[in-house]
Design a protein around this motif. Structure first.
Motif, mmCIF file in Angstrom:
data_model
loop_
_atom_site.group_PDB
_atom_site.id
_atom_site.type_symbol
_atom_site.label_atom_id
_atom_site.label_comp_id
_atom_site.label_asym_id
_atom_site.label_seq_id
_atom_site.Cartn_x
_atom_site.Cartn_y
_atom_site.Cartn_z
ATOM 1 N N SER A 187 0.812 -1.217 0.000
ATOM 2 C CA SER A 187 0.000 0.000 0.000
ATOM 3 C C SER A 187 0.845 1.267 0.000
ATOM 4 O O SER A 187 0.310 2.371 -0.141
ATOM 5 N N TYR A 188 2.172 1.132 0.125
ATOM 6 C CA TYR A 188 3.029 2.311 0.304
ATOM 7 C C TYR A 188 3.049 3.269 -0.882
ATOM 8 O O TYR A 188 3.094 4.472 -0.706
ATOM 9 N N GLY A 189 3.048 2.766 -2.110
ATOM 10 C CA GLY A 189 3.330 3.609 -3.270
ATOM 11 C C GLY A 189 2.171 4.398 -3.815
ATOM 12 O O GLY A 189 2.297 5.047 -4.850
ATOM 13 N N HIS A 190 1.034 4.348 -3.153
ATOM 14 C CA HIS A 190 -0.139 5.051 -3.672
ATOM 15 C C HIS A 190 -0.155 6.506 -3.220
ATOM 16 O O HIS A 190 0.152 6.812 -2.073
ATOM 17 N N PHE A 191 -0.522 7.379 -4.129
ATOM 18 C CA PHE A 191 -0.655 8.801 -3.822
ATOM 19 C C PHE A 191 -1.663 9.381 -4.810
ATOM 20 O O PHE A 191 -2.068 8.706 -5.773
ATOM 21 N N ASP A 192 -2.082 10.599 -4.596
ATOM 22 C CA ASP A 192 -3.138 11.208 -5.417
ATOM 23 C C ASP A 192 -2.534 11.840 -6.666
ATOM 24 O O ASP A 192 -2.330 13.052 -6.735
ATOM 25 N N MET A 193 -2.261 11.007 -7.661
ATOM 26 C CA MET A 193 -1.637 11.511 -8.883
ATOM 27 C C MET A 193 -2.559 12.479 -9.622
ATOM 28 O O MET A 193 -2.102 13.483 -10.180
ATOM 29 N N GLU A 194 -3.852 12.196 -9.638
ATOM 30 C CA GLU A 194 -4.780 13.070 -10.349
ATOM 31 C C GLU A 194 -4.712 14.491 -9.798
ATOM 32 O O GLU A 194 -4.755 15.468 -10.547
ATOM 33 N N ARG A 195 -4.591 14.596 -8.477
ATOM 34 C CA ARG A 195 -4.478 15.908 -7.858
ATOM 35 C C ARG A 195 -3.176 16.590 -8.283
ATOM 36 O O ARG A 195 -3.153 17.775 -8.628
ATOM 37 N N ILE A 196 -2.080 15.849 -8.287
ATOM 38 C CA ILE A 196 -0.785 16.424 -8.682
ATOM 39 C C ILE A 196 -0.841 16.915 -10.130
ATOM 40 O O ILE A 196 -0.374 18.015 -10.443
ATOM 41 N N VAL A 199 -2.576 20.254 -10.454
ATOM 42 C CA VAL A 199 -1.911 21.454 -9.903
ATOM 43 C C VAL A 199 -0.522 21.684 -10.505
ATOM 44 O O VAL A 199 0.190 22.582 -10.084
ATOM 45 N N MET A 200 -0.124 20.867 -11.497
ATOM 46 C CA MET A 200 1.143 21.106 -12.197
ATOM 47 C C MET A 200 1.005 22.311 -13.119
ATOM 48 O O MET A 200 -0.011 22.464 -13.815
ATOM 49 N N ARG A 201 2.031 23.149 -13.149
ATOM 50 C CA ARG A 201 2.039 24.305 -14.024
ATOM 51 C C ARG A 201 3.389 24.411 -14.732
ATOM 52 O O ARG A 201 4.440 24.227 -14.100
ATOM 53 N N PRO A 202 3.370 24.714 -16.043
ATOM 54 C CA PRO A 202 4.639 24.914 -16.761
ATOM 55 C C PRO A 202 5.159 26.333 -16.539
ATOM 56 O O PRO A 202 4.384 27.301 -16.569
ATOM 57 N N ILE A 203 6.455 26.453 -16.268
ATOM 58 C CA ILE A 203 7.094 27.768 -16.310
ATOM 59 C C ILE A 203 8.246 27.658 -17.303
ATOM 60 O O ILE A 203 8.367 26.651 -18.000
ATOM 61 N N GLU A 204 9.091 28.633 -17.365
ATOM 62 C CA GLU A 204 10.069 28.703 -18.449
ATOM 63 C C GLU A 204 10.976 27.481 -18.528
ATOM 64 O O GLU A 204 11.235 26.962 -19.610
ATOM 65 N N ASP A 205 11.472 26.976 -17.393
ATOM 66 C CA ASP A 205 12.460 25.901 -17.461
ATOM 67 C C ASP A 205 12.149 24.695 -16.573
ATOM 68 O O ASP A 205 13.008 23.839 -16.375
ATOM 69 N N GLN A 206 10.945 24.597 -16.051
ATOM 70 C CA GLN A 206 10.583 23.423 -15.254
ATOM 71 C C GLN A 206 9.088 23.395 -14.970
ATOM 72 O O GLN A 206 8.378 24.368 -15.225
ATOM 73 N N VAL A 207 8.652 22.265 -14.432
ATOM 74 C CA VAL A 207 7.276 22.144 -13.964
ATOM 75 C C VAL A 207 7.253 22.531 -12.491
ATOM 76 O O VAL A 207 8.132 22.126 -11.717
ATOM 77 N N VAL A 208 6.258 23.318 -12.088
ATOM 78 C CA VAL A 208 6.083 23.676 -10.678
ATOM 79 C C VAL A 208 4.701 23.219 -10.216
ATOM 80 O O VAL A 208 3.859 22.834 -11.031
ATOM 81 N N ILE A 209 4.490 23.281 -8.911
ATOM 82 C CA ILE A 209 3.236 22.813 -8.318
ATOM 83 C C ILE A 209 2.544 23.982 -7.615
ATOM 84 O O ILE A 209 3.181 24.691 -6.820
ATOM 85 N N LYS A 210 1.272 24.170 -7.902
ATOM 86 C CA LYS A 210 0.521 25.184 -7.157
ATOM 87 C C LYS A 210 0.584 24.861 -5.667
ATOM 88 O O LYS A 210 0.481 23.693 -5.279
ATOM 89 N N SER A 211 0.743 25.882 -4.838
ATOM 90 C CA SER A 211 0.920 25.656 -3.392
ATOM 91 C C SER A 211 -0.254 24.906 -2.776
ATOM 92 O O SER A 211 -0.089 24.180 -1.799
ATOM 93 N N SER A 212 -1.436 25.017 -3.373
ATOM 94 C CA SER A 212 -2.600 24.306 -2.838
ATOM 95 C C SER A 212 -2.463 22.792 -2.992
ATOM 96 O O SER A 212 -3.191 22.025 -2.345
ATOM 97 N N GLY A 213 -1.528 22.347 -3.823
ATOM 98 C CA GLY A 213 -1.316 20.907 -4.009
ATOM 99 C C GLY A 213 -0.161 20.353 -3.190
ATOM 100 O O GLY A 213 0.261 19.212 -3.402
ATOM 101 N N MET A 214 0.350 21.136 -2.240
ATOM 102 C CA MET A 214 1.536 20.722 -1.480
ATOM 103 C C MET A 214 1.344 19.386 -0.770
ATOM 104 O O MET A 214 2.255 18.535 -0.757
ATOM 105 N N HIS A 215 0.167 19.159 -0.183
ATOM 106 C CA HIS A 215 -0.012 17.939 0.610
ATOM 107 C C HIS A 215 -0.010 16.686 -0.271
ATOM 108 O O HIS A 215 0.444 15.621 0.152
ATOM 109 N N ALA A 216 -0.501 16.824 -1.501
ATOM 110 C CA ALA A 216 -0.443 15.690 -2.437
ATOM 111 C C ALA A 216 1.008 15.360 -2.780
ATOM 112 O O ALA A 216 1.375 14.187 -2.928
ATOM 113 N N VAL A 217 1.852 16.404 -2.877
ATOM 114 C CA VAL A 217 3.273 16.185 -3.170
ATOM 115 C C VAL A 217 3.978 15.572 -1.959
ATOM 116 O O VAL A 217 4.837 14.702 -2.098
#
Length: 433
Positions: A187-196, A199-217
């Protein structure tokens, strides 16, 4: 219509236990999946010898590669119309995701260690060499194969594209954690991928995460931490890897000693001599390795025969905790005692170490510079994850290492000299190791 834009008449799907469906609409992706080089991944297990510990772990690099492609396809769909996302990179991202593990050999990392190979090097060779994969990529455009290779090698100038395939929160990790958890039954490897993904956002040189998605990360990072210590570094799996490694070492040693094999190691010869062609590398898969191990149980060489019988029938080495930094004198004494008992310590007394760094922030100039995960705050600024998460801060930059000493416990009962057997047993079990 240009080949790169060509779509199938109707969408094709692969039924998948992790993502439900893997969707394919692009002709290029469909053609790549059909190549012999990609189909070969069906015959390479994703988790090497882990199925000896977790019997459900029979899934392949083929399964995983399709999964990584599907995650990247979904991410790209979510990025449509966003600033910093150039949809001209869409096919490049999906091809790199699909082909990122193309160069893995049988039993992957164990095999690489013995023969000093690098699966990433062979991934490049398959993509750029005289292969069916290369012919398809060249049809897209003359430099497209090189671009795909550069993304996988993390040398492509578009760092946003690279980060989708290789970063501390990439499609590769998101697939293998969930897929490996599913097939091992943990059961260890499960996480809320749909949520991640939401909340993923593209910026100039990497993918970032909206702060509201921190707990999923946070959940994702802890899932990775648990999977490494409960599944990937499981001591029983490592015992099987130790034996596998020693079989290959023994076969190579016997070949170099002009030993007459009952079954000549034809498929291994170029690996033994260190002169492996791409064609020879592609031909070798786990079914062939198993065939040799099965046959080598009948060899005259007692060590090769014994090791192969152990591997094929799950008669593994036992282990004790061991600290090589503090207990070198005990190890040297055990080597001496094993030799006296007629047990070759080169093959039957093995220290194995595993270590993992679950999350790290940017440390310029270090051998492996890890780009951190950034949170996109409501004010538009970026904040490194461990600066905002107490959970992640607690494990950031902390490398954990585990050492085990492996040996065949059944051999100890065959030692005729009682005093010798007692001393060996006392060193192994009588003191805290």
């Amino acid at each position: 219509m240009a080949y790169k834009d060509e779509q199938l008449h109707e969408e094709k799907v692969f039924k998948d236990p992790v993502h439900r469906y893997v969707h394919v609409r692009d002709r290029v992706i469909w053609d790549l999946i059909a190549t012999p080089e990609f189909q070969r991944l069906r015959r390479i297990k994703q988790l090497g010898t882990t199925n000896i510990t977790f019997h459900g772990a029979e899934h392949s690099r083929f399964n995983h590669s399709l999964g990584v492609y599907e995650i990247v396809r979904r991410i790209i769909n979510n990025f449509q119309g966003r600033t910093h996302w150039n949809n001209d990179q869409r096919l490049l991202c999906m091809c790199a995701a699909l082909l990122h593990d193309l160069g893995h050999g049988p039993f992957s990392h164990s095999f690489e260690k013995v023969f000093k190979l690098d699966h990433e090097h062979f991934t490049q060779q398959i993509i750029l060499g005289d292969t069916f994969v290369n012919k398809i990529l060249q049809r897209v455009s003359p430099g497209f194969a090189q671009e795909v290779a550069d993304v996988i090698a993390k040398t492509h100038p578009n760092k946003l594209v690279v980060s989708l395939i290789s970063s501390q929160i990439d499609a590769d990790r998101m697939d293998y954690l969930q897929r490996d958890a599913y097939f091992t039954g943990v059961s260890y490897g499960h996480f809320d991928m749909e949520r991640i993904l939401r909340v993923m956002r593209p910026i100039e040189d990497q993918v970032v995460i909206k702060s509201s998605g921190m707990h999923a990360v946070e959940d994702y990072i802890m899932s990775r931490y648990q999977m490494y210590w409960q599944v990937y570094f499981h001591p029983v799996t490592r015992s099987a890897e130790v034996i596998l490694t020693k079989i290959l070492h023994r076969a190579k040693h016997l070949y170099e000693s002009d030993y007459e094999f009952k079954l000549q190691p034809t498929h291994f010869l170029s690996f033994f001599t260190g002169n492996v062609s791409l064609a020879e590398y592609i031909k070798l898969d786990e079914s062939i390795v198993h065939y040799y191990f099965q046959a080598w149980q009948e060899e005259e060489d007692e060590i090769l025969s014994d090791l192969c019988e152990r591997f094929m029938n799950r008669r593994l080495f036992k282990y004790v905790e061991f600290n090589p930094n503090k207990q070198i004198s005990e190890l040297l004494r055990l080597i001496e005692l094993f030799k006296k008992a007629g047990i070759d310590p080169e093959y039957y007394l093995v220290v194995d170490s595993s270590s993992d760094l679950p999350y790290d922030f940017y440390r310029p100039g270090e051998e492996e510079e890890r780009l951190p995960i950034h949170l996109l705050m409501p004010n538009g600024y970026l904040k490194e994850l461990s600066r905002h998460s107490d959970i992640v801060e607690a494990i950031s930059g902390k490398k954990r290492t585990d050492h085990k000493l492996y040996f065949p416990k059944d051999f100890l009962f065959t030692i005729q000299d009682e005093q010798l057997a007692t001393e060996i047993t006392e060193i192994l079990y009588g003191k805290e190791m």
